[in-house]
Design an enzyme around this catalytic site. Structure first.
Site, short mmCIF file in Angstrom:
data_model
loop_
_atom_site.label_atom_id
_atom_site.label_comp_id
_atom_site.label_asym_id
_atom_site.label_seq_id
_atom_site.Cartn_x
_atom_site.Cartn_y
_atom_site.Cartn_z
N ASP A 137 0.96 -1.32 0.13
CA ASP A 137 -0.04 0.13 0.03
C ASP A 137 0.91 1.13 -0.01
O ASP A 137 0.78 2.26 0.96
CB ASP A 137 -0.87 -0.04 1.12
CG ASP A 137 -1.91 0.98 1.11
OD1 ASP A 137 -2.33 1.44 0.04
OD2 ASP A 137 -2.59 1.47 2.18
N ASN B 162 2.05 6.89 3.18
CA ASN B 162 2.59 5.85 4.04
C ASN B 162 4.13 5.90 3.64
O ASN B 162 4.92 5.11 4.36
CB ASN B 162 2.12 4.40 3.63
CG ASN B 162 0.89 4.04 4.33
OD1 ASN B 162 0.48 4.65 5.12
ND2 ASN B 162 0.16 3.20 3.37
N ASP C 39 3.65 1.44 8.01
CA ASP C 39 2.22 1.06 8.16
C ASP C 39 2.33 -0.23 6.75
O ASP C 39 1.88 0.04 5.74
CB ASP C 39 1.12 2.05 7.59
CG ASP C 39 -0.16 1.37 7.68
OD1 ASP C 39 -0.23 0.03 8.12
OD2 ASP C 39 -1.09 1.90 7.33
#
Length: 333
Positions: free
Chosen positions: A208, A213, A225
């Site tokens: 992701d 992030n 994350d």
């Protein structure tokens, strides 16, 4: 009228968060700040005479313990190589996954050091080069062996399962249901063709890797994350760093790959998957919102979801993606 059972996160009060953190041997200063997270619940907790900690409470029934620990092991291994990631804090016995029970319901959580910073400037080519270097180092370790417990990024889980869930649970308005049904079926066939045509070796990914992030600090990127870490094509961690018109994206990608290739090989054939991966993300996102609609935080923070206007715009976006899947892949000059 029968009341629906309360969502587990409803019990996650500030006092419970403080009790959970203090059960790990820390003395809080009673300050709790909820951070911007919906899949899990994440809080900054003040600690007496020390820097605040980040407490991440995992969504019940999403990941197994083994899947969470596999993510923790990956980030710890990256950190030991002095790669800019933020692994969870281990206790004296080396445990990173902790449990705190409330009225018989256990909450699984992990503690992290706070990492400051801001999103990278993706128009700065020097920053893109740095991002490519760090991603190359992450993937050099990621390709050493695959995840065993964690799933893969594929058409079945991100597109076909999402499509079926939305239709089977009547989220699509009747006036748009047939349009979504036929368009979704066409997209899935095209996605399966695109993946079948593109050879790649799945590796362990961040999964992701959007700018939110990545925290930029002290002239370096810090990746946070890894909750969506899974096996998949390397280009999954690259394409979300691209923006603008096609020519601009090609220039950005070239800069990223210049840094990436200093540490890891990259097969340009994977560029054929960029629009397919974008489509998977769009389809999965709508189903993710639908699957989480019983969580009170979702109707509160996403009030526009599940309206006729939303689904009309979503179908239009999917039509654009179907057209994009017939265009030539992005080129690197």
């Amino acid at each position: 009228m029968t009341q629906s059972p309360a969502h587990p996160y409803e019990a996650l009060s500030p006092d419970l968060v403080l009790d959970a953190v203090e059960s790990c041997g820390y003395l809080s200063d009673a300050r709790v700040l909820a951070l911007n997270s919906y899949e899990n619940r994440v809080y900054q907790v003040g600690i007496e005479d020390a820097s605040p900690l980040i407490a991440k409470f995992y969504r019940p029934e999403r990941w197994s313990d083994a899947q969470i620990l596999e993510e923790h092991t990956f980030t710890q291994a990256l950190h030991e190589l002095e790669i800019s990631v933020v692994p969870p804090i281990a206790d004296a016995d080396g445990n990173t996954l902790r449990t705190f029970a409330h009225q018989g319901n256990p909450f699984r959580f992990a503690l992290y050091p706070r990492q400051g910073g801001h999103a990278p400037n993706l128009d700065d080519y020097d920053q893109l080069l740095s991002l490519g270097r760090v991603l190359g180092r992450i993937h050099a370790l990621g390709r050493a062996r695959p995840f065993i417990e964690r799933p893969s990024l594929d058409v079945q889980s991100f597109a076909r399962d999402s499509y079926s869930f939305l239709l089977e649970n009547d989220f699509i308005p009747p006036s748009l249901r047939e349009s979504y049904r036929s368009l979704g079926a066409d997209l899935i066939r095209r996605l399966e063709d695109r993946f079948a045509q593109t050879h790649f070796t799945p590796i362990r990914l961040h999964g992701d890797c959007h700018p939110g992030n990545i925290l930029w600090r002290d002239d370096a990127p810090h990746f946070v994350d890894f909750d969506d870490a899974r096996n998949g094509p390397a280009v999954q961690d690259l394409w979300m760093l691209l923006s603008g018109e096609r020519e601009q994206q090609s220039l950005q990608l070239a800069e990223i790959l210049d840094g990436y290739r200093e540490f890891c090989d990259f097969d340009l054939a994977e560029l054929n998957l960029i629009e397919a991966l974008r489509t998977l993300r769009i389809m999965h996102y709508s189903a993710w919102l639908a699957r989480r609609w019983d969580d009170p935080a979702f109707p509160r923070h996403f009030p526009w979801f599940n309206t006729e206007r939303y689904w009309g715009e979503h179908i239009l976006e999917l039509r654009e993606q179907l057209a994009a899947l017939y265009e030539p892949p992005l080129a690197v000059f």
